[in-house]
Design a protein around this motif. Structure first.
Motif, PDB file in Angstrom:
ATOM      1  N   HIS A  92       0.980  -1.011  -0.035  1.00  0.00           N
ATOM      2  CA  HIS A  92       0.095  -0.108  -0.225  1.00  0.00           C
ATOM      3  C   HIS A  92       0.990   1.312  -0.139  1.00  0.00           C
ATOM      4  N   GLN A  95       2.387   1.937  -3.328  1.00  0.00           N
ATOM      5  CA  GLN A  95       1.229   2.581  -4.078  1.00  0.00           C
ATOM      6  C   GLN A  95       1.045   3.925  -3.804  1.00  0.00           C
ATOM      7  N   HIS A  96       1.067   4.490  -2.583  1.00  0.00           N
ATOM      8  CA  HIS A  96       0.849   5.838  -2.134  1.00  0.00           C
ATOM      9  C   HIS A  96       1.924   6.566  -2.858  1.00  0.00           C
ATOM     10  N   GLU A  98       3.867   6.243  -5.481  1.00  0.00           N
ATOM     11  CA  GLU A  98       3.568   6.088  -6.915  1.00  0.00           C
ATOM     12  C   GLU A  98       2.504   7.284  -7.200  1.00  0.00           C
ATOM     13  N   ALA A  99       1.273   7.161  -6.559  1.00  0.00           N
ATOM     14  CA  ALA A  99       0.346   8.076  -6.688  1.00  0.00           C
ATOM     15  C   ALA A  99       0.668   9.501  -6.398  1.00  0.00           C
ATOM     16  N   LEU A 100       1.326   9.576  -5.423  1.00  0.00           N
ATOM     17  CA  LEU A 100       1.883  11.073  -4.987  1.00  0.00           C
ATOM     18  C   LEU A 100       2.801  11.581  -5.876  1.00  0.00           C
ATOM     19  N   ALA A 102       2.961  10.906  -8.936  1.00  0.00           N
ATOM     20  CA  ALA A 102       2.230  11.276 -10.084  1.00  0.00           C
ATOM     21  C   ALA A 102       1.231  12.500  -9.873  1.00  0.00           C
ATOM     22  N   ALA A 103       1.056  12.750  -8.711  1.00  0.00           N
ATOM     23  CA  ALA A 103       0.031  13.687  -8.507  1.00  0.00           C
ATOM     24  C   ALA A 103       0.943  15.190  -8.509  1.00  0.00           C
TER      25      ALA A 103
END
Lengths: 204, 203
Positions: A92, A95-96, A98-100, A102-103
């Motif tokens: 998890h 994944q956080h 990678e998402a951050l 990208a953000a």
């Protein structure tokens, strides 16, 4: 262009990790109503201004730490349950990350560099103990960060991660045989408080 | 059925999707050219919307507090499990107090405590209901984060949101379920999704 937030560059006002762990920020839970709400509300809001990318970079650094912590846990002699927990939570956190990243890029910023962390060799007991401290810190770091975000959409997106941090915190607390939710309100930490927690784990 | 990692991450990024546009609108605000600001200069309609959101959260908290009171009185629990349900119930009462204060601060009137009905036949039934309501509550708070205007109210709701998530995770654990049923990113729920479920427990 947004300069990445360097966590070790954040000033610490005489705080230690131990003082953080006292959870003094949220000791207001015993009373109720507006008076009780005020201290952590003002703490959440009275923080240094920054762009949304800056704020996301700050929580990104904490996610780097958590992800690396659980990766490190894979090298320890853990029981089956603790190992499964470390693996799921670690996935998890990655994944956080990678998402951050990208953000931050979408906002025109540059994702913060991934620092190197040092984790002392640990037993299962000390692993779970540090997991509790990191996840609780994660929850309060997000709770401090979310009201500072200007974009309401990004607040909501950050809160989808905050909720997972809270669920993780409850899971590791239960694994330690403790209270999953120690207080009625999860406090908000500012950047210097989060940095104080992280600093001992940064490779010098 | 747990969501796949890929779709869960996609959901996060789709919530971020408007952020390019959002950055532009922030810029527009800074330049003093924001439509929305001009539409509600006194902030009165924003306050009314916030009052409605807080009262909605308050209704869910009333349900929770009544459920835990009934659970504790049911005689189905003892030991650590009973202690946990009592502790959670006390949290919900503190949430009620904080939300009631928040409605007052916004100049509104708190909703009345609804009359509730819960299936109470045995430990497992009660835990399942609690598990459903806590996961619903966590999703409900999350669903309002982008809608709240008042910063104090936002900070308060955020501080409660993560505690609801902890409760949900604890109940999931007691029932042997995944603590994070939607993967690495939690799923929000709208009022329209939440209220019909809440209605099941209102007498």
């Amino acid at each position: 262009m947004t300069a990445p937030t360097r966590i070790d560059a954040v000033e610490i006002h005489g705080r230690t990790r131990a003082s953080f762990l006292v959870r003094g920020v949220i000791a207001v839970a015993a009373t109720s109503g507006a008076v009780a709400v005020a201290p952590w509300v003002s703490r959440a809001i009275a923080q240094a201004p920054g762009t949304d990318a800056d704020v996301l970079n700050f929580v990104l650094t904490l996610e780097y730490l958590e992800a690396d912590f659980y990766a490190h846990a894979a090298t320890l002699a853990l029981g089956t349950e603790a190992r499964a927990l470390a693996q799921e939570l670690g996935e998890h956190e990655e994944q956080h990350v990678e998402a951050l990243q990208a953000a931050v890029r979408r906002l025109g910023g540059r994702p913060a560099n991934r620092p190197e962390f040092v984790f002392p060799d640990r037993t299962e007991t000390s692993f779970v103990k540090l997991a509790v401290a990191l996840e609780d810190t994660g929850v309060s770091a997000y709770n401090g960060a979310i009201p500072r975000l200007a974009s309401r959409e990004i607040r909501a997106a950050a809160a989808t991660i905050a909720q997972i941090e809270a669920r993780h915190a409850a899971a590791v607390r239960l694994a330690r045989g403790g209270q999953p939710a120690p207080d009625a309100f999860d406090g908000a930490l500012d950047q210097s408080q989060v940095a104080a927690t992280i600093r001992p784990l940064l490779r010098r | 059925m747990p969501e796949s990692d890929a779709s869960s991450r996609k959901r996060f990024l789709s919530m971020m999707g408007a952020s390019g546009a959002a950055a532009l609108s922030i810029l527009a605000t800074a330049c003093g050219d924001d439509d929305e600001k001009q539409r509600a200069p006194a902030g009165t309609s924003a306050e009314a919307a916030d009052i409605a959101i807080v009262n909605y959260a308050l209704t869910l908290e009333f349900l929770e507090v009544e459920l835990y009171r009934a659970a504790v009185d049911s005689g189905s629990f003892k030991g650590k499990e009973l202690d946990l349900l009592k502790a959670i119930g006390e949290h919900e009462q503190q949430h009620i107090d904080a939300l009631t204060a928040a409605v007052g601060k916004l100049g509104g009137r708190p909703v009345q405590r609804p009359k509730t009905k819960f299936p109470l036949d045995g430990r497992k039934t009660i835990l399942k209901t609690a598990q459903r309501i806590e996961n619903l509550g966590a999703a409900a708070y999350l669903g309002q984060v982008a809608r709240i205007r008042d910063k104090d109210v936002l900070a308060a709701m955020i501080a409660i949101h993560s505690v609801e998530a902890r409760h949900a995770a604890a109940l999931n654990t007691l029932l042997g379920k995944d603590v994070t049923p939607n993967g690495a990113f939690a799923r929000p729920a709208s009022m329209r999704q939440v209220l019909p479920v809440a209605q099941l427990f209102i007498a």
